[in-house]
Scaffold this motif. Structure first.
Motif, short mmCIF file in Angstrom:
data_model
loop_
_atom_site.label_atom_id
_atom_site.label_comp_id
_atom_site.label_asym_id
_atom_site.label_seq_id
_atom_site.Cartn_x
_atom_site.Cartn_y
_atom_site.Cartn_z
N VAL A 19 126.39 78.94 99.14
CA VAL A 19 125.31 78.87 98.91
C VAL A 19 125.54 77.55 97.73
O VAL A 19 125.77 76.69 97.13
CB VAL A 19 124.34 79.49 98.45
N GLN A 20 124.91 76.58 98.28
CA GLN A 20 124.55 75.15 97.14
C GLN A 20 122.98 75.15 97.29
O GLN A 20 122.40 75.03 97.70
CB GLN A 20 125.21 73.96 98.24
N ILE A 21 122.73 75.28 95.99
CA ILE A 21 121.97 75.03 95.15
C ILE A 21 122.00 73.42 93.90
O ILE A 21 122.23 73.53 93.61
CB ILE A 21 121.17 75.83 94.68
N ILE A 22 121.02 72.10 94.66
CA ILE A 22 120.75 71.07 93.79
C ILE A 22 119.47 71.18 93.15
O ILE A 22 118.29 71.08 94.40
CB ILE A 22 121.27 69.97 94.87
N THR A 23 119.36 71.72 92.07
CA THR A 23 118.12 70.96 91.34
C THR A 23 117.58 69.31 92.26
O THR A 23 118.09 68.37 91.00
CB THR A 23 118.33 72.14 89.75
N ASN A 24 115.96 69.93 91.36
CA ASN A 24 114.98 68.86 91.56
C ASN A 24 115.76 67.49 90.50
O ASN A 24 115.52 66.50 89.95
CB ASN A 24 113.86 69.51 92.01
N ARG A 25 115.32 68.78 89.28
CA ARG A 25 115.92 68.02 87.86
C ARG A 25 116.39 68.59 87.40
O ARG A 25 116.92 69.92 87.37
CB ARG A 25 114.28 68.13 87.28
N LEU A 26 117.06 67.51 86.34
CA LEU A 26 118.71 68.38 85.24
C LEU A 26 118.17 70.15 84.64
O LEU A 26 116.69 69.64 83.91
CB LEU A 26 118.88 67.60 83.96
N LEU A 27 118.53 70.85 84.21
CA LEU A 27 118.04 71.69 84.30
C LEU A 27 118.01 72.20 82.78
O LEU A 27 119.37 72.08 81.91
CB LEU A 27 118.89 73.55 84.88
N ALA A 28 117.74 72.32 81.54
CA ALA A 28 117.56 73.07 80.32
C ALA A 28 118.42 74.06 80.10
O ALA A 28 118.71 74.67 80.78
CB ALA A 28 116.13 73.17 79.39
N ALA A 29 118.87 74.05 78.89
CA ALA A 29 120.06 75.72 79.23
C ALA A 29 119.94 76.69 78.90
O ALA A 29 120.35 77.36 79.65
CB ALA A 29 120.86 75.49 77.28
N GLU A 30 118.38 77.05 78.61
CA GLU A 30 118.11 78.56 78.78
C GLU A 30 117.49 78.30 79.95
O GLU A 30 117.12 79.49 80.61
CB GLU A 30 115.81 78.53 77.14
N THR A 31 116.76 77.40 80.61
CA THR A 31 117.01 77.60 82.64
C THR A 31 118.23 78.31 82.88
O THR A 31 118.15 78.97 84.13
CB THR A 31 116.37 76.58 82.87
N THR A 32 118.80 77.46 82.78
CA THR A 32 120.84 77.46 83.70
C THR A 32 120.83 79.25 82.84
O THR A 32 120.62 80.10 84.15
CB THR A 32 121.34 76.59 82.51
N GLU A 33 120.34 79.50 81.56
CA GLU A 33 120.38 81.18 81.40
C GLU A 33 119.62 81.76 82.18
O GLU A 33 120.16 82.63 82.84
CB GLU A 33 120.39 81.31 79.43
N ARG A 34 118.14 81.27 82.17
CA ARG A 34 117.75 82.74 83.57
C ARG A 34 118.00 82.96 84.79
O ARG A 34 118.71 83.72 85.03
CB ARG A 34 115.95 81.88 83.20
N VAL A 35 118.41 81.11 85.38
CA VAL A 35 118.99 80.81 86.84
C VAL A 35 120.54 82.58 87.01
O VAL A 35 120.42 83.18 87.23
CB VAL A 35 119.49 80.00 87.34
N LEU A 36 121.35 81.83 85.82
CA LEU A 36 122.29 82.71 85.79
C LEU A 36 122.55 84.07 85.87
O LEU A 36 123.33 85.18 86.55
CB LEU A 36 123.38 81.82 84.53
N ASN A 37 121.47 84.63 84.75
CA ASN A 37 121.23 85.73 84.85
C ASN A 37 120.67 86.62 86.01
O ASN A 37 120.91 87.86 86.23
CB ASN A 37 120.04 86.44 83.32
N ALA A 38 119.63 86.00 86.52
CA ALA A 38 118.28 86.63 87.93
C ALA A 38 119.76 86.32 88.55
O ALA A 38 120.45 87.79 90.38
CB ALA A 38 117.61 85.18 88.82
#
Length: 144
Positions: A19-38
């Motif tokens: 699965v390729q997920i391309i975000t519309n904006r670059l993610l902040a560190a805390e957002t990246t952490e939330r996505v990875l934990n989810a």
């Protein structure tokens, strides 16, 4: 002699879609952490690779070359029970799945979409396919 059968994408005897997920904006560190934990709680995910804009430890060019790069987004994030040094402003995730059939793939995709919808605020594009190399190529033999 040409073959009419297309080769299947297999690794260790199992098809492994990505699965390729391309975000519309670059993610902040805390957002990246939330996505990875989810995503970390989904058992069918075999591995996750991330790409984006590099955040080097030292400045590579210009008048400040060689100085420490004190970027606020270069942090240690916590994913599950692991600490990960974030070296990118993440813009894309490549998720390799370990699924048996189309029904399981569809169920996992819905789980991934709900995790992304809850954590990626500015939108994303999701595609299923094969995006990373899964077997040696001619280049691998030549450089060995």
């Amino acid at each position: 002699m040409t073959s009419t059968n297309e080769p299947t994408v297999e690794y260790a005897g199992k098809p492994l879609p990505e699965v390729q997920i391309i975000t519309n904006r670059l993610l902040a560190a805390e957002t990246t952490e939330r996505v990875l934990n989810a995503l970390d709680v989904i058992p069918q995910i075999r591995q996750i690779n991330m790409t984006g804009e590099s955040l080097p430890k030292t400045i590579n060019s210009g008048p400040g070359k060689g100085l420490q790069n004190n970027h606020s987004e270069r942090q240690i994030i916590h994913v599950g029970m692991h600490e990960v040094e974030l070296r990118y402003l993440v813009g894309a995730f490549y998720i390799e799945l370990d699924v048996e059939d189309e029904e399981e793939l569809d169920a996992v995709l819905e789980t991934i979409k709900s995790a992304c919808n809850a954590n990626i605020e500015h939108g994303y594009t999701l595609q299923v396919g094969r995006y990373t190399k899964f077997r040696p190529t001619l280049h691998d033999y030549r450089s060995a």
